[in-house]
Scaffold this active site. Sequence first.
Site, short mmCIF file in Angstrom:
data_model
loop_
_atom_site.label_atom_id
_atom_site.label_comp_id
_atom_site.label_asym_id
_atom_site.label_seq_id
_atom_site.Cartn_x
_atom_site.Cartn_y
_atom_site.Cartn_z
N CYS A 134 2.52 -2.89 1.56
CA CYS A 134 3.90 -3.37 1.44
C CYS A 134 4.83 -2.42 2.17
O CYS A 134 5.08 -1.30 1.71
CB CYS A 134 4.30 -3.48 -0.03
SG CYS A 134 6.04 -3.92 -0.28
N CYS A 137 8.08 -1.48 0.22
CA CYS A 137 7.87 -0.53 -0.87
C CYS A 137 7.57 0.87 -0.36
O CYS A 137 8.07 1.86 -0.91
CB CYS A 137 6.71 -1.00 -1.75
SG CYS A 137 6.90 -2.65 -2.45
N ASP A 138 6.74 0.97 0.66
CA ASP A 138 6.14 2.25 1.01
C ASP A 138 6.52 2.79 2.39
O ASP A 138 6.12 3.90 2.74
CB ASP A 138 4.61 2.14 0.95
CG ASP A 138 4.12 1.78 -0.45
OD1 ASP A 138 4.80 2.13 -1.42
OD2 ASP A 138 3.06 1.14 -0.56
#
Length: 563
Positions: A134, A137-138
């Site tokens: 993701c 997210c990351d």
Amino acid sequence: MSEEIYDLVIIGGGSAGLSAGIYAGRAMMDTLIIEKEKIGGQVTTTSEIVNYPGVRRTTGPSLMDEMYAQAQDFGVEFTTDEIVDVDFDNDVKVIKAKNGTYQARAVVIATGAFARKIGFPGEVEFTGRGIAYCSTCDGEFFSGLDIFVLGGGYAAAEEAVFLTRYGKSVTMIIREPDFTCAKMTADQAKNHPDIKIIYNTEVKEVTGDDFMKKAVFINNETGETFTYEASEEDGAFGMFVFAGNQPSTEIFKDKIELNPQGYIPTDDFMETNVAGVYAAGDLRIKELRQIVTAVSDGAIAATAAQKYVTVEKERLGLPTISQRVLDKAKTAVAKAVEKPAATKKADNVKTDGWFPDSMKEQLKGIFAKLTKTVTLVNLLDQADPKSVELEGFLQQIASLSNQIVLESKTVGQDAEFEAKIHLTRTPAAVLLDENANYTGIKFSGIPSGHELNSLVLAIYNVGSDGQPIEAPIVDRIKELPKAKIEICVSLTCHYCPDVVAACQRIASLNHNVEAEMIDTGLFPELKKEKKIMSVPAMIINGEQVIFGAKNMDEILTALEATK
């Protein structure tokens, strides 16, 4: 089993399920959407959407929030639950879940798909320590590092462009001789000056120690290999996997027809081989899997289901529109009369501080259910701008309910209290119950963005009977040993709040458990010490690190193992 028989139960709250809900609700069907995790599904991990007709540019979370609100406007009910079995053999379909059993005259399956792992050596071992799925997210964890993107489809092309804002280089590794998505999407990656593309290539293996440091690639035509190794200065690199999806249909095996890959065949009306059971979204057999096709599937499925249910009710001599739906419609009209539309302010108008008026009203509605006093204690460090910022944020939260009290303690002022709450970093705030006892719920960072949901739920769970939990789960929670859970999050992560909320719900019922939300971006030394390159990441008792979204049962199992 509930005696209520819904007109339609939709399993899955992604774009297909929400679209089906909107069309079903608008058709005055008594509709329930069951979602086991996060409303919005995989779309919430999409950083930017520019190809949804009529919406020139938005984000996945924003689009899903609008669809969710729209479905609610039409009276659709929502519940969080995990399906464990289904029975589609009779006229009334039965859906068995962990928290109850639901009945419906028709069902739309919209459980979507999940990111497929490729399976190369090292992929599992380095998930969270270099391997990620993701970018929203990351992505920030790989700022200034080399990044590889695996895949040549829509997601890979779009997310590679997004990742250029973080990586010092972005290289796409595509197993085919060209992209497999539309030319316009592919060209965005092909023409980007900061993206390098290597075709006919796959990952042979990745290796490393604490972090992934080396990758071996192989050309699938010539058999030639080449190796990338992170520099000593960088010490790590990133690899984002966008290798397609796998349908989430295992629970429906032997209940409806599936193809060998697990996808669901349907007719043009989205009906499966079982009358009254429909499928919509990425789990269907189809050529194009995009948001626009998912919402189209959902609209068609709901429309077909409405016709099916109408015929069924007429056959049984039942009213076409249920009394529950009529009652909800009357309530909606009454509310509209009480508060004329002319008095409303635009939802996007931010009057002051952190929250728009519309959000304040929503939060006041939630906090109106509080029956006990909740004290928020901010550990104020005037030398820390984020600590001062957290003070202002909590002041606005406290202003929304007389049951919420804000107390500030200057760091160093009360050593005994700081020892009791295990203060190790600022900004920090904790929740005390009505008896001024520390609940074990702590926020290190400002719980804004997606984490606002975590704070709201924490206040609700401490200040009322809280979210319902089955008695056996409560018993497991109360038997847990003393434990500390540090949940490392990113405020852009859509999976993190569910993990934080579950851990803090445990703490609200067992004060021997401490559950601390940590905005990892504010504490780089922790990220380095625990070797965290992906969120959510749970650190249990300062030692074990568990990456990825976990549900209540998985978290409890991990904590029970520490006994």
